[in-house]
Motif scaffolding. Structure first.
Motif, short mmCIF file in Angstrom:
data_model
loop_
_atom_site.label_atom_id
_atom_site.label_comp_id
_atom_site.label_asym_id
_atom_site.label_seq_id
_atom_site.Cartn_x
_atom_site.Cartn_y
_atom_site.Cartn_z
N SER A 235 40.82 60.81 24.70
CA SER A 235 40.47 61.47 25.96
C SER A 235 40.52 60.55 27.18
O SER A 235 40.22 61.00 28.28
CB SER A 235 39.06 62.07 25.85
OG SER A 235 38.11 61.05 25.59
N GLY A 236 40.89 59.29 26.99
CA GLY A 236 40.91 58.40 28.15
C GLY A 236 40.86 56.95 27.74
O GLY A 236 41.48 56.55 26.76
N VAL A 237 40.08 56.16 28.50
CA VAL A 237 40.00 54.72 28.27
C VAL A 237 38.54 54.31 28.20
O VAL A 237 37.77 54.57 29.13
CB VAL A 237 40.71 53.93 29.38
CG1 VAL A 237 40.71 52.44 29.05
CG2 VAL A 237 42.14 54.42 29.59
N ALA A 238 38.17 53.64 27.10
CA ALA A 238 36.84 53.05 26.98
C ALA A 238 36.89 51.66 27.62
O ALA A 238 37.78 50.86 27.31
CB ALA A 238 36.43 52.95 25.53
N VAL A 239 35.93 51.38 28.50
CA VAL A 239 35.94 50.16 29.30
C VAL A 239 34.68 49.35 29.03
O VAL A 239 33.58 49.89 29.01
CB VAL A 239 36.02 50.50 30.81
CG1 VAL A 239 36.00 49.22 31.64
CG2 VAL A 239 37.26 51.32 31.12
N THR A 240 34.86 48.05 28.84
CA THR A 240 33.75 47.12 28.81
C THR A 240 33.84 46.25 30.05
O THR A 240 34.89 45.65 30.32
CB THR A 240 33.77 46.23 27.56
OG1 THR A 240 33.76 47.05 26.40
CG2 THR A 240 32.56 45.30 27.54
N PHE A 241 32.73 46.19 30.79
CA PHE A 241 32.70 45.42 32.03
C PHE A 241 32.16 44.02 31.79
O PHE A 241 31.51 43.74 30.77
CB PHE A 241 31.84 46.14 33.07
CG PHE A 241 32.42 47.46 33.52
CD1 PHE A 241 33.43 47.49 34.46
CD2 PHE A 241 31.94 48.65 33.00
CE1 PHE A 241 33.96 48.70 34.88
CE2 PHE A 241 32.45 49.87 33.42
CZ PHE A 241 33.47 49.89 34.36
N SER A 242 32.40 43.15 32.76
CA SER A 242 31.99 41.75 32.62
C SER A 242 30.48 41.57 32.64
O SER A 242 29.98 40.51 32.24
CB SER A 242 32.63 40.91 33.74
OG SER A 242 32.34 41.44 35.01
N ASP A 243 29.73 42.57 33.07
CA ASP A 243 28.27 42.47 33.01
C ASP A 243 27.71 43.04 31.71
O ASP A 243 26.49 43.16 31.55
CB ASP A 243 27.64 43.18 34.22
CG ASP A 243 27.90 44.68 34.25
OD1 ASP A 243 28.63 45.18 33.35
OD2 ASP A 243 27.41 45.36 35.17
N GLY A 244 28.60 43.40 30.78
CA GLY A 244 28.17 43.93 29.49
C GLY A 244 28.03 45.44 29.44
O GLY A 244 27.83 45.99 28.35
N SER A 245 28.12 46.12 30.55
CA SER A 245 28.01 47.58 30.56
C SER A 245 29.32 48.22 30.13
O SER A 245 30.36 47.56 30.02
CB SER A 245 27.62 48.07 31.96
OG SER A 245 28.63 47.75 32.91
N ASN A 246 29.26 49.52 29.85
CA ASN A 246 30.43 50.26 29.37
C ASN A 246 30.66 51.49 30.22
O ASN A 246 29.75 51.99 30.91
CB ASN A 246 30.23 50.69 27.91
CG ASN A 246 30.03 49.51 26.99
OD1 ASN A 246 30.91 48.67 26.87
ND2 ASN A 246 28.86 49.45 26.35
N GLY A 247 31.87 52.03 30.15
CA GLY A 247 32.20 53.27 30.83
C GLY A 247 33.37 53.94 30.14
O GLY A 247 34.01 53.36 29.25
N HIS A 248 33.65 55.16 30.54
CA HIS A 248 34.78 55.89 29.99
C HIS A 248 35.43 56.68 31.12
O HIS A 248 34.76 57.37 31.88
CB HIS A 248 34.33 56.84 28.88
CG HIS A 248 35.46 57.37 28.07
ND1 HIS A 248 36.14 58.51 28.40
CD2 HIS A 248 36.06 56.90 26.93
CE1 HIS A 248 37.10 58.73 27.51
NE2 HIS A 248 37.06 57.76 26.60
N TYR A 249 36.77 56.57 31.23
CA TYR A 249 37.50 57.15 32.37
C TYR A 249 38.78 57.80 31.88
O TYR A 249 39.37 57.39 30.88
CB TYR A 249 37.85 56.07 33.40
CG TYR A 249 36.65 55.31 33.91
CD1 TYR A 249 35.98 55.71 35.06
CD2 TYR A 249 36.16 54.21 33.20
CE1 TYR A 249 34.87 55.02 35.51
CE2 TYR A 249 35.05 53.52 33.65
CZ TYR A 249 34.40 53.93 34.80
OH TYR A 249 33.29 53.25 35.23
N ASP A 250 39.22 58.80 32.61
CA ASP A 250 40.49 59.45 32.30
C ASP A 250 41.67 58.54 32.60
O ASP A 250 42.74 58.69 32.00
CB ASP A 250 40.63 60.74 33.11
CG ASP A 250 39.60 61.78 32.75
OD1 ASP A 250 39.03 61.71 31.65
OD2 ASP A 250 39.35 62.67 33.58
N LEU A 251 41.49 57.62 33.55
CA LEU A 251 42.58 56.74 33.96
C LEU A 251 41.98 55.41 34.41
O LEU A 251 40.95 55.38 35.08
CB LEU A 251 43.35 57.36 35.14
CG LEU A 251 44.55 56.57 35.69
CD1 LEU A 251 45.73 56.64 34.71
CD2 LEU A 251 44.97 57.12 37.05
#
Length: 399
Positions: free
Chosen positions: A162-178
């Motif tokens: 469904s998109g892209v799972a993202v790990t950020f440099s501060d350790g948090s996560n997110g999920h985006y379509d693009l």
């Protein structure tokens, strides 16, 4: 992992008093992450948001600053900014002219470049201080309510159904379509998601820049040719210009001090006449002076991996010979949003974006490197002018 529920997202559009408004929404994506808050990143965030995508913008610099002298804005670049709705504030804060004059290095006038107006009401060329241009774009980002997070980059990206799972440099996560990588020539997104790509390659030249008061009587952009170190002057406001000079790059063990920058540039200008000579005779240690080696790369295709895509210098880093690095980044941002708007799905939209941009970016990069080679080989200024005019003429074509 935090996921964003697309059903609960409200669609946004540009304010009604804005001079440009996107006509259609992008139906295939609801959320996007843009990595990199420079010209390409901001242009992408603006273009996506105006088409109804809830966009987040992150930048590694906690202060969201930009350094640099002026920037030349050619007619094609002004056209791209007009499509973003930012032409008028750029005209107001910068300097606009209708020609570029070519000189021999001693100040002898050679001829004026043909720089036709490519759209009704569009200036032929101009210049602006880079920090001022960034502030104009930052104001538009804030005006659109785009979420901006600073001091942050990405450390991991993973495509899923469904998109892209993202790990950020501060350790948090997110999920985006693009996810859009617009994070410069040293792109973290490129390093993570595009193993077939590599860093830009040195061209053998370095670029000097100085910001200084406007020479008396300067009324157009100026190029000085026929010397082993060509240079040029661009007006960036009523009283301000920046001058650039290209020299063969020599590796050094340490960065030059401010005193070394000043004395070296002054010596490099010893043979020059005209307004370039005026700059040499009037420069002081209080003027901003910078030097950096040049590198360029047209990254091999594909420019997308699943729902991760590159724009700007991350995909097509060029040298300043055609003054088109910023213009190419803004064009790519606009085309990406346009093709996603027209496409039935994300994959076909990303493929259409790449197809539309690749050859145009290749022409800019190859022409820029070619001009640099002519300079390094001390070819006659007429050869330089011919290659320059041909490339600039092609840039006038629609993008």
């Amino acid at each position: 992992m935090t996921r964003i529920d697309k059903k609960n997202l409200s669609r946004r559009s540009a304010p009604s008093n804005h001079e440009h408004m996107a006509e259609d929404n992008i139906e295939s994506i609801a959320t996007a992450l843009v990595v990199g808050g420079g010209i390409g990143g901001m242009a992408t965030a603006i273009s996506l948001t105006e088409r109804g995508v809830r966009t987040e913008l992150i930048d590694l610099d906690p202060e969201w600053r930009v350094y640099g002298a002026g920037i030349t804005i050619t007619g094609p670049t002004l056209r791209a900014y007009r499509r973003l709705g930012l032409l008028e504030p750029i005209k107001k804060a910068g300097a606009i002219t209708n020609k570029t004059r070519l000189f021999r290095f001693d100040g002898t006038h050679l001829h004026d470049l043909e720089e036709p107006v490519i759209e009704e009401g569009l200036p032929a060329t101009g210049g602006i201080m880079r920090p001022v241009l960034h502030r104009i774009m930052q104001e538009r980002v804030r005006e659109l309510g785009i979420s901006v997070r600073l001091g942050l980059t990405v450390t991991a990206l993973e495509n899923d159904d469904s998109g892209v799972a993202v790990t950020f440099s501060d350790g948090s996560n997110g999920h985006y379509d693009l996810v859009v990588g617009a994070d410069s020539v040293a792109s973290s997104v490129r390093a993570i998601a595009f193993p077939h790509m590599g860093p830009p390659q040195p061209t053998g030249q370095g670029c000097w820049r100085i910001s200084i008061a406007k020479p008396p009587g300067l009324d157009a952009g100026e190029f000085y040719l026929g010397h082993e170190n060509p240079c040029g002057i661009t007006a960036c406001g009523p009283d301000t210009v920046y001058m650039w000079m290209l020299t063969p790059h020599e590796e050094r063990e340490a960065f030059m001090t401010e005193e070394e920058l000043f004395s070296t540039l002054k010596e490099l200008l010893r043979d020059f006449g005209g307004n370039a000579g005026w700059v040499r005779d009037n420069m002081t240690r209080d003027n901003w002076i910078n030097y950096r080696p040049l590198a360029a790369a047209l990254q091999p295709r594909p420019w997308s991996n699943g729902r991760i895509v590159l724009v700007g210098d991350a995909a097509h880093a060029t040298t300043p010979h055609l003054a088109s690095g910023a213009g190419m980044a803004v064009e790519s941002a606009i085309v990406l949003a346009e093709e996603l708007t027209k496409a039935k799905d994300v994959a076909s939209g990303l493929a259409a974006y790449e197809e539309r941009r690749y050859d145009r970016c290749r022409d800019v990069i190859e022409s820029s490197i070619g001009i640099g080679r002519l300079q390094l080989d001390h070819r006659p200024p007429q050869e330089h002018a011919a290659l320059l005019e041909g490339a600039l003429s092609r840039l006038n074509d629609p993008f």
